[in-house]
Design a protein around this motif. Structure first.
Motif, PDB file in Angstrom:
ATOM      1  N   UNK A 339       7.506   0.499  61.128  1.00  8.71           N
ATOM      2  CA  UNK A 339       6.088   0.481  60.756  1.00  8.71           C
ATOM      3  C   UNK A 339       5.897   0.991  59.333  1.00  8.71           C
ATOM      4  N   UNK A 340       6.625   2.043  58.952  1.00  4.94           N
ATOM      5  CA  UNK A 340       6.483   2.586  57.599  1.00  4.94           C
ATOM      6  C   UNK A 340       7.058   1.626  56.556  1.00  4.94           C
ATOM      7  N   UNK A 341       8.137   0.949  56.902  1.00  5.67           N
ATOM      8  CA  UNK A 341       8.671  -0.082  56.008  1.00  5.67           C
ATOM      9  C   UNK A 341       7.676  -1.231  55.895  1.00  5.67           C
ATOM     10  N   UNK A 342       7.047  -1.579  57.022  1.00  2.71           N
ATOM     11  CA  UNK A 342       6.043  -2.633  57.011  1.00  2.71           C
ATOM     12  C   UNK A 342       4.890  -2.315  56.086  1.00  2.71           C
ATOM     13  N   UNK A 343       4.525  -1.018  55.990  1.00  2.00           N
ATOM     14  CA  UNK A 343       3.452  -0.614  55.073  1.00  2.00           C
ATOM     15  C   UNK A 343       3.849  -0.929  53.636  1.00  2.00           C
ATOM     16  N   UNK A 344       5.105  -0.627  53.266  1.00  2.00           N
ATOM     17  CA  UNK A 344       5.564  -0.917  51.901  1.00  2.00           C
ATOM     18  C   UNK A 344       5.475  -2.416  51.589  1.00  2.00           C
ATOM     19  N   UNK A 345       5.955  -3.242  52.520  1.00  2.78           N
ATOM     20  CA  UNK A 345       5.937  -4.680  52.273  1.00  2.78           C
ATOM     21  C   UNK A 345       4.508  -5.224  52.264  1.00  2.78           C
ATOM     22  N   UNK A 346       3.654  -4.668  53.103  1.00  7.63           N
ATOM     23  CA  UNK A 346       2.250  -5.099  53.087  1.00  7.63           C
ATOM     24  C   UNK A 346       1.585  -4.707  51.766  1.00  7.63           C
ATOM     25  N   UNK A 347       1.998  -3.557  51.217  1.00 10.27           N
ATOM     26  CA  UNK A 347       1.472  -3.155  49.913  1.00 10.27           C
ATOM     27  C   UNK A 347       1.921  -4.112  48.816  1.00 10.27           C
ATOM     28  N   UNK A 348       3.156  -4.582  48.914  1.00  2.00           N
ATOM     29  CA  UNK A 348       3.643  -5.571  47.945  1.00  2.00           C
ATOM     30  C   UNK A 348       2.768  -6.826  47.998  1.00  2.00           C
ATOM     31  N   UNK A 349       2.437  -7.271  49.214  1.00  2.00           N
ATOM     32  CA  UNK A 349       1.591  -8.456  49.349  1.00  2.00           C
ATOM     33  C   UNK A 349       0.183  -8.212  48.798  1.00  2.00           C
ATOM     34  N   UNK A 350      -0.355  -7.008  49.030  1.00  2.00           N
ATOM     35  CA  UNK A 350      -1.696  -6.721  48.517  1.00  2.00           C
ATOM     36  C   UNK A 350      -1.703  -6.641  46.996  1.00  2.00           C
ATOM     37  N   UNK A 351      -0.657  -6.053  46.413  1.00  3.91           N
ATOM     38  CA  UNK A 351      -0.568  -6.034  44.949  1.00  3.91           C
ATOM     39  C   UNK A 351      -0.453  -7.458  44.400  1.00  3.91           C
ATOM     40  N   UNK A 352       0.314  -8.290  45.098  1.00  2.00           N
ATOM     41  CA  UNK A 352       0.403  -9.694  44.698  1.00  2.00           C
ATOM     42  C   UNK A 352      -0.950 -10.375  44.733  1.00  2.00           C
ATOM     43  N   UNK A 353      -1.738 -10.066  45.768  1.00  2.00           N
ATOM     44  CA  UNK A 353      -3.081 -10.629  45.863  1.00  2.00           C
ATOM     45  C   UNK A 353      -3.979 -10.168  44.729  1.00  2.00           C
ATOM     46  N   UNK A 354      -3.857  -8.894  44.332  1.00  2.00           N
ATOM     47  CA  UNK A 354      -4.665  -8.379  43.224  1.00  2.00           C
ATOM     48  C   UNK A 354      -4.278  -9.039  41.900  1.00  2.00           C
ATOM     49  N   UNK A 355      -2.975  -9.226  41.689  1.00  4.56           N
ATOM     50  CA  UNK A 355      -2.519  -9.898  40.460  1.00  4.56           C
ATOM     51  C   UNK A 355      -3.068 -11.321  40.401  1.00  4.56           C
ATOM     52  N   UNK A 356      -3.006 -12.025  41.525  1.00  3.93           N
ATOM     53  CA  UNK A 356      -3.522 -13.393  41.566  1.00  3.93           C
ATOM     54  C   UNK A 356      -5.043 -13.422  41.357  1.00  3.93           C
ATOM     55  N   UNK A 357      -5.731 -12.407  41.864  1.00  3.77           N
ATOM     56  CA  UNK A 357      -7.181 -12.326  41.655  1.00  3.77           C
ATOM     57  C   UNK A 357      -7.498 -12.116  40.177  1.00  3.77           C
ATOM     58  N   UNK A 358      -6.703 -11.270  39.525  1.00  3.67           N
ATOM     59  CA  UNK A 358      -6.860 -11.064  38.079  1.00  3.67           C
ATOM     60  C   UNK A 358      -6.650 -12.372  37.318  1.00  3.67           C
ATOM     61  N   UNK A 359      -5.599 -13.122  37.700  1.00  4.34           N
ATOM     62  CA  UNK A 359      -5.315 -14.405  37.052  1.00  4.34           C
ATOM     63  C   UNK A 359      -6.468 -15.382  37.278  1.00  4.34           C
ATOM     64  N   UNK A 360      -7.037 -15.345  38.464  1.00  7.11           N
ATOM     65  CA  UNK A 360      -8.125 -16.283  38.799  1.00  7.11           C
ATOM     66  C   UNK A 360      -9.321 -16.120  37.864  1.00  7.11           C
ATOM     67  N   UNK A 361      -9.739 -14.857  37.645  1.00 10.59           N
ATOM     68  CA  UNK A 361     -10.934 -14.662  36.823  1.00 10.59           C
ATOM     69  C   UNK A 361     -10.604 -14.663  35.328  1.00 10.59           C
ATOM     70  N   UNK A 362      -9.377 -14.314  34.977  1.00 13.69           N
ATOM     71  CA  UNK A 362      -9.001 -14.285  33.563  1.00 13.69           C
ATOM     72  C   UNK A 362      -8.861 -15.699  33.005  1.00 13.69           C
ATOM     73  N   UNK A 363      -8.251 -16.586  33.782  1.00 14.44           N
ATOM     74  CA  UNK A 363      -8.002 -17.946  33.319  1.00 14.44           C
ATOM     75  C   UNK A 363      -8.802 -18.995  34.113  1.00 14.44           C
ATOM     76  N   UNK A 364      -9.897 -18.561  34.691  1.00 13.81           N
ATOM     77  CA  UNK A 364     -10.848 -19.438  35.408  1.00 13.81           C
ATOM     78  C   UNK A 364     -10.137 -20.392  36.376  1.00 13.81           C
ATOM     79  N   UNK A 365      -9.286 -19.818  37.221  1.00 14.16           N
ATOM     80  CA  UNK A 365      -8.622 -20.621  38.247  1.00 14.16           C
ATOM     81  C   UNK A 365      -9.567 -20.816  39.427  1.00 14.16           C
ATOM     82  N   UNK A 366      -9.306 -21.841  40.199  1.00 12.95           N
ATOM     83  CA  UNK A 366     -10.170 -22.157  41.341  1.00 12.95           C
ATOM     84  C   UNK A 366      -9.835 -21.268  42.528  1.00 12.95           C
ATOM     85  N   UNK A 367     -10.746 -21.257  43.501  1.00 16.26           N
ATOM     86  CA  UNK A 367     -10.488 -20.520  44.738  1.00 16.26           C
ATOM     87  C   UNK A 367      -9.296 -21.117  45.486  1.00 16.26           C
TER      88      UNK A 367
END
Length: 471
Positions: A339-367
């Motif tokens: 479960x604790x390892x799962x938290x680390x990997x889930x955090x990696x996915x959430x950080x990936x989602x934040x990076x993609x969200x930044x890219x979306x608004x910075x370079x006007x990407x679609x939903x």
């Protein structure tokens, strides 16, 4: 398409040879490589499709995980990755979910029935030269000499019974399980080489990577609506940023104040904090998708909204880092768990989602871009998770670094923990005193039951390592 019928039969032959009456092991890597090569030979146009190559690479990674660790979550992921691979072979522009769904639906009898006309035409074309050659030969030319020869053979056997050939050795039984297995391979692999009617079971909307500016008939009304919505978004993100800053400061105070540094209930606090983080990041992505949709991306006075949205992303990332830190404190005290390892990997996915969200608004990407790329991040992260032998890693870390060792939990882990435990038993580690006989009994049982000779298809690297390591 090049020789689809032959490539299909070759794939089914390898599928039957590698998997019939076998467990998943080394056979997964061999089959994946052969299948990928056959599909490329059949559909050369896939060489230019990035999504198809990504699905093929992740399927191979999943196969390596199975060949490394054998049955488990990796085995389940490999089956999923096969359906994703099938879906991208049929429609390379799909999403990961759409490809998976199309792969499952197409690997059923429906696609085989839909491809029946194509398969029939390919078989006719394949055997056309034989029909042309033997069509000119009359069977009677061979039939009469054959019957007369058989008659004389019977006459000679009557004269000398010892001349009779006993054909009883040729008796055989039909393996209906094997027949069913081959049919399953024919059905499941059919979509990779034939594409029936050309219609996908599950269709998706046309993909646009960037936001397209739309023109309204009432230009002034559109400007007023954008201005109102922009102001609303600025107020909302300002309030949310202020709230998350206060929340972060409160959490830091909890760690610094001695009265709040209590281990009791810390696990629940970590997991509840992660759940809150997950909801926060998903909400952040949803809000940004809403306030940066369509023409709002092209509004001339949206600079303040952009700044506040970027701050919101950074603050959510900071909250993720803080959650990671709290999880690490718990790991140092009580060791690793799934479960604790799962938290680390889930955090990696959430950080990936934040990076993609930044890219979306910075370079006007679609939903659609955000959703598609997030699916790839999740798929890639889960695949890498299944590459590691976590039972072995957890056992090693907890025995070496954990301040409090939970042996009851370690005893629930996989067999790759046994060499590490055996070494500690030989060192007379006092922490394992009550588990010594249980560990030795499990080792002996594994030697007697698991290490019976198995075909190479069913073996995996972990089993080979255990066979060489356990004494």
């Amino acid at each position: 398409m090049k020789n689809p019928i032959i490539h299909w039969w070759i794939a089914v032959a390898f599928f039957s040879y590698l998997y019939y009456n076998q467990e998943q092991g080394y056979n997964t890597v061999v089959f994946t490589v052969i299948l990928t090569a056959l599909v490329l030979q059949t559909r050369p146009t896939l060489k230019t499709q990035t999504n198809w190559w990504k699905s093929a690479a992740l399927q191979l990674l999943a196969a390596v995980g199975v060949a490394w660790h054998g049955l488990g979550w990796g085995s389940f992921l490999y089956v999923i990755s096969f359906f994703v691979f099938v879906g991208f072979t049929m429609a390379p522009q799909s999403t990961v979910f759409g490809a998976w769904l199309n792969g499952i639906l197409s690997s059923m009898v429906v696609e085989l029935v839909g491809s029946f006309a194509s398969i029939k035409a390919e078989i006719k074309e394949l055997f056309a030269p034989l029909r042309q050659h033997y069509g000119r030969i009359k069977p009677s030319i061979y039939l009469m000499p054959l019957l007369i020869t058989i008659g004389f053979y019977g006459l000679y056997c009557w004269a000398n019974p010892a001349f009779w050939v006993d054909f009883s050795w040729a008796a055989f039984e039909i393996d209906f399980w094997l027949v069913g297995f081959v049919l399953m391979g024919l059905i499941g692999l059919c979509p990779l080489f034939f594409f029936g009617s050309g219609k996908l079971p599950f269709t998706e909307s046309v993909y646009q990577e960037k936001v397209v500016r739309t023109k309204s008939s009432n230009h002034r009304a559109g400007i007023i609506a954008l201005k109102y919505e922009n102001r609303q978004g600025v107020i909302l993100f300002f309030m949310l940023n202020l709230l998350i800053v206060i929340f972060l400061l409160f959490n830091v105070a909890q760690l610094l104040l001695p009265s709040l540094q209590q281990v009791k209930g810390f696990s629940q606090q970590v997991h509840e904090g992660f759940n809150a983080l997950l909801v926060s990041i998903v909400s952040a992505m949803a809000l940004i998708v809403y306030y940066f949709r369509a023409n709002q991306n092209f509004y001339a006075q949206n600079r303040r909204l952009l700044q506040l949205a970027f701050v919101w992303i950074v603050l959510n990332a900071a909250l993720g880092l803080f959650t990671c830190y709290k999880n690490s404190l718990y790991v140092v005290a009580f060791g690793l768990t799934f479960k604790r390892i799962g938290v680390y990997f889930a955090l990696v996915m959430t950080f990936g989602g934040l990076v993609l969200t930044f890219i979306k608004i910075k370079w006007t990407k679609s939903t659609a871009y955000l959703v598609r790329q997030t699916m790839w991040v999740v798929y890639l992260t889960i695949t890498f998770y299944c590459l590691f032998d976590w039972s072995r890693i957890i056992t090693w870390y907890n025995l070496t670094y954990a301040q409090e060792l939970d042996m009851d939990y370690i005893q629930t882990l996989g067999p790759t923990r046994l060499p590490l435990l055996q070494a500690k038993v030989l060192e007379n580690d006092i922490r394992l005193a009550h588990y010594k006989h249980q560990i030795q009994s499990e080792i002996q049982t594994r030697k007697q039951v698991r290490w019976v000779f198995a075909d190479w298809q069913s073996r995996n690297w972990d089993d080979e390592w255990l066979r060489k390591t356990l004494k």
